[in-house]
Design a protein around this motif. Structure first.
Motif, PDB file in Angstrom:
ATOM      1  N   GLN A 125      -4.205  -7.918   1.171  1.00  0.00           N
ATOM      2  CA  GLN A 125      -3.139  -7.080   2.030  1.00  0.00           C
ATOM      3  C   GLN A 125      -1.780  -8.002   1.727  1.00  0.00           C
ATOM      4  O   GLN A 125      -0.501  -7.328   1.804  1.00  0.00           O
ATOM      5  CB  GLN A 125      -3.532  -7.306   3.361  1.00  0.00           C
ATOM      6  CG  GLN A 125      -2.634  -6.585   4.342  1.00  0.00           C
ATOM      7  CD  GLN A 125      -2.576  -5.070   4.135  1.00  0.00           C
ATOM      8  OE1 GLN A 125      -3.628  -4.447   3.989  1.00  0.00           O
ATOM      9  NE2 GLN A 125      -1.508  -4.524   4.128  1.00  0.00           N
ATOM     10  N   ASP A 160       1.701  -6.088   0.638  1.00  0.00           N
ATOM     11  CA  ASP A 160       2.888  -6.155   1.648  1.00  0.00           C
ATOM     12  C   ASP A 160       4.154  -6.706   0.788  1.00  0.00           C
ATOM     13  O   ASP A 160       5.304  -6.360   1.170  1.00  0.00           O
ATOM     14  CB  ASP A 160       2.518  -7.113   2.914  1.00  0.00           C
ATOM     15  CG  ASP A 160       1.730  -6.323   3.800  1.00  0.00           C
ATOM     16  OD1 ASP A 160       1.607  -5.348   3.740  1.00  0.00           O
ATOM     17  OD2 ASP A 160       1.074  -7.279   4.626  1.00  0.00           O
ATOM     18  N   LEU A 212       8.006  -0.479  -1.708  1.00  0.00           N
ATOM     19  CA  LEU A 212       7.812   0.741  -1.303  1.00  0.00           C
ATOM     20  C   LEU A 212       8.910   1.813  -1.593  1.00  0.00           C
ATOM     21  O   LEU A 212      10.084   1.505  -1.305  1.00  0.00           O
ATOM     22  CB  LEU A 212       7.401   0.884   0.159  1.00  0.00           C
ATOM     23  CG  LEU A 212       6.087   0.276   0.576  1.00  0.00           C
ATOM     24  CD1 LEU A 212       6.010   0.856   2.246  1.00  0.00           C
ATOM     25  CD2 LEU A 212       4.937   1.037   0.065  1.00  0.00           C
ATOM     26  N   ARG A 252      -0.365   1.530   2.630  1.00  0.00           N
ATOM     27  CA  ARG A 252       0.987   1.425   2.923  1.00  0.00           C
ATOM     28  C   ARG A 252       1.830   2.839   2.536  1.00  0.00           C
ATOM     29  O   ARG A 252       2.966   3.130   3.419  1.00  0.00           O
ATOM     30  CB  ARG A 252       1.577   0.219   2.312  1.00  0.00           C
ATOM     31  CG  ARG A 252       1.262  -1.019   3.040  1.00  0.00           C
ATOM     32  CD  ARG A 252       1.968  -2.252   2.221  1.00  0.00           C
ATOM     33  NE  ARG A 252       3.501  -2.100   2.772  1.00  0.00           N
ATOM     34  CZ  ARG A 252       4.229  -2.398   1.927  1.00  0.00           C
ATOM     35  NH1 ARG A 252       4.204  -3.110   0.680  1.00  0.00           N
ATOM     36  NH2 ARG A 252       5.763  -2.383   2.407  1.00  0.00           N
ATOM     37  N   ARG A 270       1.281   5.394   4.938  1.00  0.00           N
ATOM     38  CA  ARG A 270       1.704   5.354   6.523  1.00  0.00           C
ATOM     39  C   ARG A 270       3.278   5.395   6.283  1.00  0.00           C
ATOM     40  O   ARG A 270       3.939   6.191   7.156  1.00  0.00           O
ATOM     41  CB  ARG A 270       1.626   3.787   6.809  1.00  0.00           C
ATOM     42  CG  ARG A 270       0.202   3.509   7.372  1.00  0.00           C
ATOM     43  CD  ARG A 270       0.132   2.352   8.092  1.00  0.00           C
ATOM     44  NE  ARG A 270       0.669   1.089   7.386  1.00  0.00           N
ATOM     45  CZ  ARG A 270      -0.360   0.482   6.542  1.00  0.00           C
ATOM     46  NH1 ARG A 270      -1.575   0.619   6.517  1.00  0.00           N
ATOM     47  NH2 ARG A 270       0.163  -0.614   5.693  1.00  0.00           N
ATOM     48  N   ARG A 271       3.828   5.096   5.100  1.00  0.00           N
ATOM     49  CA  ARG A 271       5.344   5.425   4.772  1.00  0.00           C
ATOM     50  C   ARG A 271       5.836   6.694   4.832  1.00  0.00           C
ATOM     51  O   ARG A 271       6.641   7.324   5.257  1.00  0.00           O
ATOM     52  CB  ARG A 271       5.589   4.884   3.421  1.00  0.00           C
ATOM     53  CG  ARG A 271       7.128   5.035   3.150  1.00  0.00           C
ATOM     54  CD  ARG A 271       7.389   4.524   1.738  1.00  0.00           C
ATOM     55  NE  ARG A 271       8.800   4.811   1.358  1.00  0.00           N
ATOM     56  CZ  ARG A 271       8.993   5.860   0.373  1.00  0.00           C
ATOM     57  NH1 ARG A 271       8.052   6.499  -0.019  1.00  0.00           N
ATOM     58  NH2 ARG A 271      10.259   6.014   0.198  1.00  0.00           N
TER      59      ARG A 271
END
Length: 69
Positions: free
Chosen positions: A27, A31, A35, A60, A63-64
């Motif tokens: 993770q 992170d 992105l 991620r 979610r973006r």
């Protein structure tokens, strides 16, 4: 029995074992990745070698996309 060289060898082996076995948190690695539309493309995500990092980064990206809508 000469214990000093034996003890030194044992300590060196323990240090190497600990140093080489440390696995990076997937993770945390995901992170740290940037992105963008380009990096979140399925072809780019599929290039990530570590499966756990790939899944975390894909999450991620999902979610973006959801947050942007």
């Amino acid at each position: 029995m000469n214990t000093m060289p034996t003890l030194a060898l044992l300590c060196a082996s323990a240090i190497l074992t600990v140093a080489c076995s440390g696995k990076v948190d997937p993770q945390l690695t995901a992170d740290q990745m940037t992105l963008s539309d380009a990096t979140c493309a399925q072809g780019e995500v599929d290039k990530i070698a570590d499966e756990a990092v790939r899944k975390a980064f894909a999450a991620r990206c999902a979610r973006r996309v959801t947050a942007a809508q």
